[in-house]
Structures are given as structure tokens and as C-alpha cells.
Enzyme design. Structure first.
Site, PDB file in Angstrom:
ATOM      1  N   CYS A   1       0.840  -1.202   0.000  1.00 16.33           N
ATOM      2  CA  CYS A   1       0.000   0.000   0.000  1.00 16.33           C
ATOM      3  C   CYS A   1       0.876   1.253   0.000  1.00 16.33           C
ATOM      4  O   CYS A   1       1.499   1.563  -1.017  1.00 16.33           O
ATOM      5  CB  CYS A   1      -0.969  -0.045   1.184  1.00 16.33           C
ATOM      6  SG  CYS A   1      -2.359   1.116   1.028  1.00 16.33           S
TER       7      CYS A   1
ATOM      8  N   GLU B   1      -1.323  -9.518   3.091  1.00 19.71           N
ATOM      9  CA  GLU B   1      -1.245 -10.140   4.409  1.00 19.71           C
ATOM     10  C   GLU B   1      -2.601 -10.576   4.929  1.00 19.71           C
ATOM     11  O   GLU B   1      -2.689 -11.494   5.767  1.00 19.71           O
ATOM     12  CB  GLU B   1      -0.580  -9.193   5.408  1.00 19.71           C
ATOM     13  CG  GLU B   1      -1.399  -7.974   5.828  1.00 19.71           C
ATOM     14  CD  GLU B   1      -1.275  -6.779   4.906  1.00 19.71           C
ATOM     15  OE1 GLU B   1      -1.657  -5.661   5.317  1.00 19.71           O
ATOM     16  OE2 GLU B   1      -0.798  -6.961   3.771  1.00 19.71           O
TER      17      GLU B   1
ATOM     18  N   HIS C   1      -3.368  -5.353   0.091  1.00 18.56           N
ATOM     19  CA  HIS C   1      -2.875  -5.897   1.366  1.00 18.56           C
ATOM     20  C   HIS C   1      -2.880  -7.429   1.326  1.00 18.56           C
ATOM     21  O   HIS C   1      -3.832  -8.068   1.793  1.00 18.56           O
ATOM     22  CB  HIS C   1      -3.740  -5.394   2.521  1.00 18.56           C
ATOM     23  CG  HIS C   1      -3.564  -3.944   2.816  1.00 18.56           C
ATOM     24  ND1 HIS C   1      -2.651  -3.467   3.722  1.00 18.56           N
ATOM     25  CD2 HIS C   1      -4.175  -2.842   2.291  1.00 18.56           C
ATOM     26  CE1 HIS C   1      -2.711  -2.146   3.761  1.00 18.56           C
ATOM     27  NE2 HIS C   1      -3.629  -1.745   2.898  1.00 18.56           N
TER      28      HIS C   1
END
Length: 547
Positions: free
Chosen positions: A380, A521, A519
Site C-alpha cells: 500500500c 497479508e 494488502h
């Protein structure tokens, strides 16, 4: 119709209700049941989207664009069940819904009260999707006795009464403190917590007791007697070296069996825990170690980057190494050389964030990684900083910056390589935003598709050229800078399907340098590591071997 398990907490907060809920969900799955997990938060914010990471930790984003509590990340990582907007609700959202109905006249002029209008709104929310799964696990945030939580406790009490007998149970998580001076494990705080819970009409069926060590049989019997639960429903929750030991530890303590007994499910299906045995084995038997620097601005609170830390652990498990994370404050080298702070790491990760503070340090981290061939993953804002660094130091755009920082300063100081996104396509609809919009829920949120360049590093990592990932941002790299940046050597290797929004950049001549606008993750799991984190740790492992 789903059976409901309501998870409450007492004595103190931060005991691990979310982790206990996630581990129980995983154990029920191991016995062949389908589950869904939900979080009811008593705070008055509509959602955590506008809350500081220092206040509440990270914001976990779902595929359908909800900004939720970080506990939903635990739920997904342990069960693999994608969370939805309906899996997270706060007092603020409940009261907003009630007041909107009142303004529309839905209550036909009635006086609006906590009971029945607020509690009915909570119960309506609880019933969403009840026919979809075998078990619905609902965690109540905070601790019993908190004034903000009273409507939720009353709602779940009513809900259990409304359902057929035996369809709802209550699990209460408490603390058994160890008094060092007297050498005693004290049960009184738990007794008082259960007394408080019973005073509002809820009697726990299962007690989960956090402690530093084992709970002696005498204390278990005392808790069972004074809290009115069965002795085999007093479950010890000892401190663990890894959160991924929780499903096996709770199984050894009999938590899943106690739940099935409370629902009178006999005979209980035998659990298949091979997946969690493998996870535990990989966690505790690494074959090496890599050192990764996370260069961020919220490094004083690790929960601000919870999903990133866990995704790195998953990448380490996939590569049979332990990932040692160092939290590096980006402001340390805002105005000085980054090398002394970063030269001893095998890889560098720059995560997302908001605001200008620390960004010059993040830009220097990207520059250091590029110039010294250190594996770099920018997420990001971390991708945007890598692009600004390339624009300034390689493409000749000396004043490259972000419109976000000029907006904060109230003056034009930068050439905005990164700009405020005012229009994009979500599904079949066009979304429009302006700088003056409310902050809450107005970002580009949720899952979006991306198309990867054939033959690029990132296409090799994913093993495909079409992906979808979760987003949470309101600023984007300006596509008009693509040509000069690519002429300077950086590759825009992932784009939105319409070709207007850059999703991924990479340096093709670098061993491993990738920046992503989304993102990744948020979708990583211990038994299914995200491919980007898996390959990032692999690259760090290669560097570690070369040193």
C-alpha cells in the site's frame, strides 16, 4: 439451524477471547462441522476504520469491503472461512441503524429504548445466516461489567431464551492470577466475574481460565463448585510460545469435547488434527533464521501490523525458517542515512499507513533496498514510497511526492506522483469520492481484480496472471507517470482490469523488489501462506545464506 456459542470475557481485557474463539472454530472444523465466527464490539465508533492503530491495532478488511476488528483476522487465519460485513458489528453501527429506522418512521411513533429496540437490532443481526453453518461463534468485546456492553449481554441473554432449549451455550474467559508472595493461584476474581455475569441473567456453561501455569485439581473443583459448572468444563488456557499451538492445547484440555457435551452431541465425531500437527511442527522446528526489518510509523504497537507479522510467520513456516522481525521506526532516519539502521537485515518490508510522518524514512528504506539488492516488499503506502523513490532518484522527478502530504500541509510542495483517487469501478458500478467526503468507509475497500504481466516476477510468484486482493486506501499512483518510470527501469507488472489503476510495481533487474497497492497479508494463513510472503521469505533466506 446453527447452534450458537457466545464467548464473553471477565476480570481483565486482552486475555485472548479472539484467539480462543478462533481455536475453538478450528477444532470444530477438525471434527467435521462448519463454522462462522462473529465479533460484537461495544464501542460507539461505527467501525474501526477511523480509529488510530495505537487505539485499536490494525483494521482487518474483508472481501466485501468491511473495516473490522483485528480478531476477524484470527478467525480467518485459523478457520480459512472468509469474513463478511455481517461478521462484525459495533454499538455505533447498531445505534446508527436504530436511529435511521426511527427517522424513517419504521417504529410507528414508538418511544425508542434500549429494550426492546436496540436489543432487537442486535438479535436481528445475530440471526443473519443462521441456516448456513453448524456452529455460530459470537465473541462479545470488552469484559462483563462494562457499561457499553450491557445491551449486547442483554441481547444474547434474550436470544438464548428465544431459541429452543440446548441451541445456545455461553463460554466465559477469565484470568486466574498467580500471587507470587503467597504462592497461590487465586480463583476469587473469576468467581466475582461469573457472579456479575449471572446477575444479568447469563450462566456460563464453560469456563476458560487463563493462567501462567497448570491449574491444580483442587482449584478446578473450587471453580466448578462456586461458578456452577461441570468440573470437566473448567478449561485451562496456559501461556503458549506460539498462537498456532492454541488448537492443539485447547484440544488437550478438552475444550471441543466440553462444547459438544454442552450441546449433548453424542457420539462426538473424532477430530482430524493432522493439519495443526504439521503447523506446530513447522513452527517449533525451523532449519534456519532470517532477519526482516518492518519499517513503519506505528512500530510502538505491534498489533498495528498484526496480519503482516503473522503472514511473515506463515512465509517462514513454508520455508522452514524462523522469521525474526525487527520493528524499525521510519522517523529514525527521516533526515539521515538509512544504512546504519538497515544494513544487517536480510529483507525490508514497508507496510501501509496514513499521513506524512515517517514517509521520508520509508522512501530511504526503499532506496536502500534497491541500491543494495536487499529483498523489498512494499505494501500500500510502501508501494507508493517505492514509486516516489524511483521517480526522484531514477526518473528525474526531483519533487515527486503524494497529494496526501500536500493536502495535510495546505500547500503545494510536491509533484503528485501519487494522487487522491476520485473515481474507480467496483463491480459494474462507478464509485466517486472527493477529498471533502467523510473519512469513514470512503476508501477503496475490499477485493478487486488485477491483471499481471506475463513473464513478470509477480506472475511467477502467483503462478497466474489474474488475481484478486483486498484493498484499503484512498490514494493511488498516477498512471500518467507510468511511461517515464518504465523508461527508468521500473515495471508496472500488475494493473486493474481497465488498465487505469497500478496494482503492482517491480524492479526486473533486482533480486526481489515488489510493491503492491493491496494488502496481501489479509489473506495469508498458517496452512496456506500467501504466495508473496512465501517467496519474499524465500528470497530473504537466499540472502541469509550468502552472508
Amino acid at each position: 439451524m446453527a447452534r450458537y456459542i457466545f464467548i464473553t470475557g471477565g476480570v481483565v481485557s486482552s486475555l485472548g477471547k479472539g484467539l480462543a474463539s478462533a481455536a475453538l472454530g478450528a477444532l470444530l472444523q477438525a471434527r467435521g462441522f462448519s463454522v462462522r465466527l462473529r465479533k460484537l464490539d461495544p464501542y460507539l465508533n461505527v467501525d474501526p476504520g477511523t480509529m488510530s492503530p495505537f487505539e485499536h491495532g490494525e483494521v482487518f478488511v474483508t472481501d466485501d469491503g468491511a473495516e473490522t476488528d483485528l480478531d476477524l483476522g484470527h478467525y480467518e487465519r485459523f478457520t480459512g472461512v472468509p469474513a463478511r460485513k455481517t461478521d462484525s458489528v459495533s454499538s455505533g453501527r447498531i445505534y446508527t441503524n436504530v436511529l435511521e429506522k426511527e427517522r424513517r418512521g419504521d417504529y410507528l411513533g414508538k418511544t425508542i429504548q434500549v429494550i426492546p429496540h436496540v436489543t432487537d437490532e442486535i438479535k436481528d443481526w445475530l440471526s443473519i445466516g443462521e441456516d448456513e453453518v453448524d456452529f455460530m461463534l459470537c465473541e462479545i468485546g470488552g469484559t462483563v461489567g462494562d457499561i457499553e456492553g450491557l445491551p449486547f449481554f442483554e441481547a444474547i441473554r434474550q436470544y438464548a431464551q428465544d431459541k429452543p432449549r440446548g441451541q445456545c451455550i455461553f463460554m466465559h474467559l477469565t484470568l486466574l492470577p498467580w500471587i507470587k508472595a503467597s504462592g497461590e493461584l487465586k480463583t476469587k476474581p473469576t468467581q466475582h466475574s461469573v457472579k456479575e455475569l449471572r446477575s444479568i441473567g447469563i450462566a456460563p456453561d464453560i469456563l476458560v481460565c487463563r493462567s501462567e501455569g497448570p491449574i491444580p485439581q483442587k482449584e478446578r473443583e473450587k471453580l466448578a463448585l462456586f461458578c456452577n459448572v461441570r468440573p470437566d468444563s473448567v478449561i485451562a488456557a496456559q501461556d503458549l510460545s506460539s498462537i498456532y499451538d492454541a488448537p492443539l492445547a485447547y484440544h488437550r484440555e478438552g475444550l471441543d469435547q466440553a462444547v459438544l457435551d454442552a450441546f449433548q452431541i453424542t457420539p462426538a465425531p473424532r477430530p482430524n488434527l493432522e493439519k495443526w500437527d504439521d503447523v506446530s511442527e513447522r513452527i517449533h522446528n525451523p532449519e534456519g533464521e532470517v532477519n526482516v526489518a518492518i519499517v513503519g510509523k506505528y512500530t510502538q504497537l505491534e498489533d498495528a501490523y498484526k496480519s503482516i507479522a503473522e503472514a511473515l510467520t506463515h512465509g517462514g513456516m513454508a520455508n522452514r525458517v524462523k522469521v525474526k522481525v525487527s520493528w524499525v521506526d521510519a522517523e529514525l532516519f527521516d533526515r539521515e542515512d538509512a544504512a546504519p539502521y538497515l544494513e544487517n537485515y536480510d529483507a525490508i518490508l514497508v507496510p501501509g499507513g496514513f499521513g506524512e510522518r515517517g514517509t521520508e524514512g520509508k522512501i530511504k528504506a526503499a532506496q536502500f533496498a534497491r541500491e543494495h539488492n536487499v529483498p523489498y516488499l512494499g505494501i500500500c503506502l510502501g508501494m507508493q514510497m517505492a514509486v516516489i523513490e524511483a521517480a526522484r532518484n531514477v526518473a528525474g522527478v526531483s519533487k515527486a511526492g503524494s497529494e496526501e502530504f500536500d493536502h495535510e500541509a495546505g500547500e503545494k510542495r510536491f509533484e503528485p506522483v501519487v494522487y487522491h483517487l476520485k473515481e474507480w469501478v467496483q463491480g459494474n458500478q462507478k464509485v466517486n469520492r472527493s477529498v471533502a467526503d467523510d473519512k469513514g468507509g470512503t476508501m477503496r475497500l475490499g477485493a478487486y481484480d488485477a491483471v499481471l504481466t506475463e513473464g513478470s516476477k509477480v506472475a511467477e510468484v502467483y503462478g497466474t496472471t489474474t488475481i484478486d486482493e483486498r484493498h484499503r486506501h484512498r490514494y493511488e499512483v498516477d498512471i500518467k507517470y507510468r511511461k517515464p518510470l518504465e523508461e527508468a527501469g521500473i515495471c508496472f507488472s500488475g494493473m486493474s482490469p481497465d488498465g487505469r489503476l497500478p496494482e503492482i510495481v517491480e524492479w526486473p533487474d533486482h533480486p526481489w523488489f515488489i510493491g503492491v497497492q493491496f494488502h496481501p497479508e489479509l489473506k495469508s494463513k498458517p496452512f496456506d501462506p500467501h504466495p508473496l510472503f512465501k517467496d519474499f521469505v524465500r528470497a530473504a533466506k537466499e540472502v541469509s545464506r550468502l552472508v
